[in-house]
Scaffold this motif. Structure first.
Motif, short mmCIF file in Angstrom:
data_model
loop_
_atom_site.label_atom_id
_atom_site.label_comp_id
_atom_site.label_asym_id
_atom_site.label_seq_id
_atom_site.Cartn_x
_atom_site.Cartn_y
_atom_site.Cartn_z
N LEU A 106 -16.44 3.83 -0.23
CA LEU A 106 -16.40 4.40 -1.57
C LEU A 106 -15.08 4.27 -1.20
CD1 LEU A 106 -16.44 5.77 -4.37
CD2 LEU A 106 -16.31 7.78 -3.39
N ILE A 107 -14.03 3.92 -2.14
CA ILE A 107 -12.45 4.04 -2.12
C ILE A 107 -12.11 4.62 -2.94
CG2 ILE A 107 -10.71 2.55 -1.91
CD1 ILE A 107 -11.98 0.51 -0.41
N PRO A 108 -11.41 5.32 -3.06
CA PRO A 108 -11.09 6.83 -4.15
C PRO A 108 -9.60 5.96 -4.64
CG PRO A 108 -10.41 7.59 -2.16
CD PRO A 108 -11.46 6.81 -1.89
N PHE A 109 -9.76 6.13 -6.44
CA PHE A 109 -8.68 6.16 -6.94
C PHE A 109 -7.15 6.51 -6.41
CE2 PHE A 109 -12.10 5.16 -10.30
CZ PHE A 109 -12.02 3.92 -10.37
N SER A 110 -7.34 7.43 -5.62
CA SER A 110 -6.10 7.78 -4.75
C SER A 110 -5.21 7.22 -4.25
CB SER A 110 -6.18 9.41 -4.60
OG SER A 110 -7.11 9.13 -3.58
N ASP A 111 -6.63 6.23 -3.33
CA ASP A 111 -5.92 5.07 -2.71
C ASP A 111 -5.86 3.89 -2.85
OD1 ASP A 111 -7.24 6.71 0.11
OD2 ASP A 111 -8.53 5.54 0.50
N LEU A 112 -5.80 3.79 -4.57
CA LEU A 112 -4.93 2.67 -5.29
C LEU A 112 -3.98 2.52 -5.44
CD1 LEU A 112 -6.76 -0.04 -6.54
CD2 LEU A 112 -6.54 1.03 -8.32
N ILE A 113 -3.41 0.88 -4.56
CA ILE A 113 -1.35 1.47 -5.18
C ILE A 113 -1.51 0.48 -5.76
CG2 ILE A 113 0.57 0.90 -3.89
CD1 ILE A 113 -1.34 1.28 -1.29
N SER A 114 -1.85 -0.59 -6.08
CA SER A 114 -1.67 -1.11 -7.13
C SER A 114 -2.58 -2.17 -8.10
CB SER A 114 -0.62 -2.14 -6.57
OG SER A 114 0.30 -3.04 -7.12
N VAL A 115 -2.03 -2.64 -8.72
CA VAL A 115 -3.59 -3.70 -9.41
C VAL A 115 -2.53 -4.31 -9.86
CG1 VAL A 115 -5.25 -4.23 -11.13
CG2 VAL A 115 -5.38 -2.19 -10.32
N LYS A 116 -2.95 -6.54 -9.00
CA LYS A 116 -1.94 -7.05 -9.82
C LYS A 116 -2.47 -8.40 -10.25
CE LYS A 116 2.45 -5.54 -7.35
NZ LYS A 116 3.15 -6.33 -6.88
N ARG A 117 -2.30 -8.90 -11.55
CA ARG A 117 -2.83 -10.25 -11.99
C ARG A 117 -2.22 -11.44 -11.74
NH1 ARG A 117 -4.94 -9.61 -18.02
NH2 ARG A 117 -5.77 -11.53 -17.21
N VAL A 118 -2.08 -12.55 -10.98
CA VAL A 118 -1.36 -13.97 -10.39
C VAL A 118 -2.96 -14.28 -11.70
CG1 VAL A 118 -1.00 -14.92 -9.39
CG2 VAL A 118 -0.80 -12.67 -8.40
N GLY A 119 -2.26 -15.15 -12.46
CA GLY A 119 -2.56 -16.16 -13.45
C GLY A 119 -3.87 -15.33 -13.87
N GLU A 120 -5.54 -15.56 -13.70
CA GLU A 120 -6.49 -14.90 -14.03
C GLU A 120 -7.18 -14.72 -12.78
OE1 GLU A 120 -8.88 -18.71 -15.02
OE2 GLU A 120 -7.37 -18.63 -17.24
N ILE A 121 -6.22 -14.11 -11.80
CA ILE A 121 -6.42 -13.19 -10.11
C ILE A 121 -6.57 -12.04 -10.34
CG2 ILE A 121 -6.83 -13.30 -7.81
CD1 ILE A 121 -6.73 -16.52 -7.86
#
Length: 158
Positions: A106-121
């Protein structure tokens, strides 16, 4: 909200990300300048150059547009080969759960640094020096919805 995916990344996805990251940075600019310079050298010295000089010029021209992507692709194949088959990813209000045959993390959202989109990825960067690449086939049309959900979770932790 809950999202569930069979996690499968392909070498081509990592190739696209590698090239996108390279050509959005200063290294990409240097690659472009070097390739243009080699083309100009070829125009100037081709007629006067010996066979060895011509070989070096052609190698210089092909270095970044052909050889570099080839090496990135080969490295991507090694990375993909090290990822176990049968991974499942579940994302809900508690965090990001990665489930394999042997374990569950389980990776808590507090460990989420960034969410990026590159094209459709979609790329999820976590604080554990790892990232998850979710391509269009994996997301199954839920890419924008997942991106909005994760962005909201990331912004909520601030």
């Amino acid at each position: 909200m809950e999202f569930s995916f069979q996690y499968k990344v392909r070498p081509g996805n990592l190739l696209i990300l590698g090239l996108a990251n390279t050509y959005r940075s200063m290294a990409g600019l240097v690659n472009l300048i070097f390739t243009i310079s080699m083309i100009l050298l070829a125009v100037r010295f081709w007629a006067d150059g010996s066979r060895d000089v011509r070989i070096l010029i052609v190698a210089g021209i092909l270095l970044f547009p052909l050889v570099q992507p080839l090496f990135i692709y080969m490295r991507s194949r090694k990375i993909v080969a090290s990822i176990p088959d049968g991974l499942e990813m579940k994302i809900d209000g508690s965090g990001i759960r990665v489930i394999s045959e042997k374990s569950s993390t389980l990776i808590p959202f507090s460990d989420l640094i960034s969410v990026k989109r590159v094209g459709e990825i979609l790329i999820l960067y976590t604080g554990t020096k790892q990232s998850f690449v979710l391509n269009k086939q994996t997301l199954g049309g839920q890419g924008q919805e997942l991106y909005d959900f994760l962005s909201a979770q990331k912004d909520a932790k601030k």
